[in-house]
Design a protein around this motif. Structure first.
Motif, mmCIF file in Angstrom:
data_model
loop_
_atom_site.group_PDB
_atom_site.id
_atom_site.type_symbol
_atom_site.label_atom_id
_atom_site.label_comp_id
_atom_site.label_asym_id
_atom_site.label_seq_id
_atom_site.Cartn_x
_atom_site.Cartn_y
_atom_site.Cartn_z
ATOM 1 N N SER A 14 8.281 41.586 57.967
ATOM 2 C CA SER A 14 9.058 40.345 58.555
ATOM 3 C C SER A 14 9.342 40.206 59.261
ATOM 4 N N MET A 15 9.452 41.465 60.344
ATOM 5 C CA MET A 15 10.420 41.662 60.985
ATOM 6 C C MET A 15 9.517 41.143 63.113
ATOM 7 N N THR A 16 10.219 40.834 64.098
ATOM 8 C CA THR A 16 9.901 40.738 64.822
ATOM 9 C C THR A 16 10.354 42.039 65.477
ATOM 10 N N ALA A 17 9.976 42.832 66.737
ATOM 11 C CA ALA A 17 10.600 44.015 66.891
ATOM 12 C C ALA A 17 10.286 43.233 68.861
ATOM 13 N N ILE A 18 10.500 43.293 70.173
ATOM 14 C CA ILE A 18 11.520 43.224 71.138
ATOM 15 C C ILE A 18 11.269 44.440 71.786
ATOM 16 N N GLY A 19 9.828 45.016 72.602
ATOM 17 C CA GLY A 19 10.469 46.073 73.177
ATOM 18 C C GLY A 19 9.645 45.988 75.024
ATOM 19 N N TYR A 20 10.067 46.957 75.778
ATOM 20 C CA TYR A 20 9.150 47.354 76.436
ATOM 21 C C TYR A 20 7.855 48.917 76.276
ATOM 22 N N VAL A 21 6.935 48.826 77.214
ATOM 23 C CA VAL A 21 5.988 49.711 76.971
ATOM 24 C C VAL A 21 6.362 50.520 77.846
ATOM 25 N N SER A 22 6.245 52.015 77.528
ATOM 26 C CA SER A 22 6.944 52.817 78.184
ATOM 27 C C SER A 22 5.789 53.951 78.315
ATOM 28 N N TRP A 41 15.538 43.820 67.216
ATOM 29 C CA TRP A 41 14.587 43.307 66.054
ATOM 30 C C TRP A 41 14.962 41.762 65.728
ATOM 31 N N ILE A 42 14.016 41.108 65.815
ATOM 32 C CA ILE A 42 14.501 39.857 65.211
ATOM 33 C C ILE A 42 14.203 39.562 63.619
ATOM 34 N N ALA A 43 15.364 39.135 62.875
ATOM 35 C CA ALA A 43 14.694 39.039 61.510
ATOM 36 C C ALA A 43 15.738 37.453 60.737
ATOM 37 N N HIS A 44 15.779 36.566 60.069
ATOM 38 C CA HIS A 44 16.115 35.228 59.469
ATOM 39 C C HIS A 44 16.582 34.545 61.148
ATOM 40 N N GLY A 45 16.014 34.836 62.341
ATOM 41 C CA GLY A 45 16.625 33.921 63.738
ATOM 42 C C GLY A 45 18.038 34.826 63.954
ATOM 43 N N LYS A 46 18.007 35.968 63.626
ATOM 44 C CA LYS A 46 19.003 36.440 64.379
ATOM 45 C C LYS A 46 18.849 38.203 64.832
ATOM 46 N N TYR A 47 19.568 38.336 65.893
ATOM 47 C CA TYR A 47 19.451 39.403 66.735
ATOM 48 C C TYR A 47 19.542 40.253 66.765
ATOM 49 N N LEU A 48 19.038 41.708 66.490
ATOM 50 C CA LEU A 48 20.152 42.296 66.420
ATOM 51 C C LEU A 48 19.316 43.965 67.888
ATOM 52 N N LEU A 49 20.157 43.999 68.077
ATOM 53 C CA LEU A 49 20.368 45.410 69.404
ATOM 54 C C LEU A 49 20.432 46.514 68.035
ATOM 55 N N LYS A 50 19.085 47.383 68.360
ATOM 56 C CA LYS A 50 19.220 48.815 67.779
ATOM 57 C C LYS A 50 19.395 49.863 69.035
ATOM 58 N N LYS A 51 19.505 51.255 68.665
ATOM 59 C CA LYS A 51 19.352 52.550 69.157
ATOM 60 C C LYS A 51 17.528 51.719 70.075
ATOM 61 N N PRO A 52 16.886 52.153 71.344
ATOM 62 C CA PRO A 52 16.155 52.209 71.314
ATOM 63 C C PRO A 52 15.161 52.870 70.476
ATOM 64 N N SER A 53 13.238 52.734 70.426
ATOM 65 C CA SER A 53 13.356 53.269 69.349
ATOM 66 C C SER A 53 11.223 52.931 69.698
ATOM 67 N N PRO A 54 10.975 54.389 70.605
ATOM 68 C CA PRO A 54 9.814 53.912 70.414
ATOM 69 C C PRO A 54 8.272 54.154 69.039
ATOM 70 N N GLY A 55 7.399 53.136 69.414
ATOM 71 C CA GLY A 55 6.431 53.453 68.236
ATOM 72 C C GLY A 55 5.245 52.731 69.462
ATOM 73 N N VAL A 56 3.306 52.928 68.666
ATOM 74 C CA VAL A 56 2.489 53.030 69.413
ATOM 75 C C VAL A 56 1.545 51.812 68.564
ATOM 76 N N PHE A 57 0.816 51.170 69.193
ATOM 77 C CA PHE A 57 0.589 49.655 68.900
ATOM 78 C C PHE A 57 -1.055 49.595 69.613
#
Length: 106
Positions: A14-22, A41-57
């Protein structure tokens, strides 16, 4: 094809993540796996800055961010993000270039 450094978004539950291609890695005969370092991370219209974490897509899962940065009116959030990701060049662009300290001649 995507390039390292491009900003993208991805839907994760239910969340959207924004990041950069690393990183990009050949996967199989025709495709690529894209490592996206998620920082916002965007959840319920709020922006959350979090520690950068990689994910594979897959490339198909990632979407352009469009005018996301233009919509953010508060530059301090972007400055915080530049500091968090240790992107010195972007930080300098956000604060209007390198700061110069003026000295007074006596």
């Amino acid at each position: 094809m995507l390039r390292i450094g491009e900003w993208r978004k991805v839907q994760i539950g239910s969340m959207t993540a924004i990041g950069y291609v690393s990183n990009m890695v050949q996967s199989g005969f025709y495709g690529y796996r894209v490592e996206l370092t998620k920082v916002i991370w965007i959840a319920h219209g709020k922006y959350l800055l979090k520690k950068p974490s990689p994910g594979v897509f897959t490339e198909e899962q990632l979407e352009p961010i469009g005018d996301f940065w233009d919509k953010l009116q508060d530059k301090s959030s972007l400055i915080d993000l530049a500091l968090l990701t240790k992107d010195e060049k972007w930080f300098e662009e956000l604060i209007g270039g390198k700061q110069k300290w003026h000295t007074v001649e006596q």
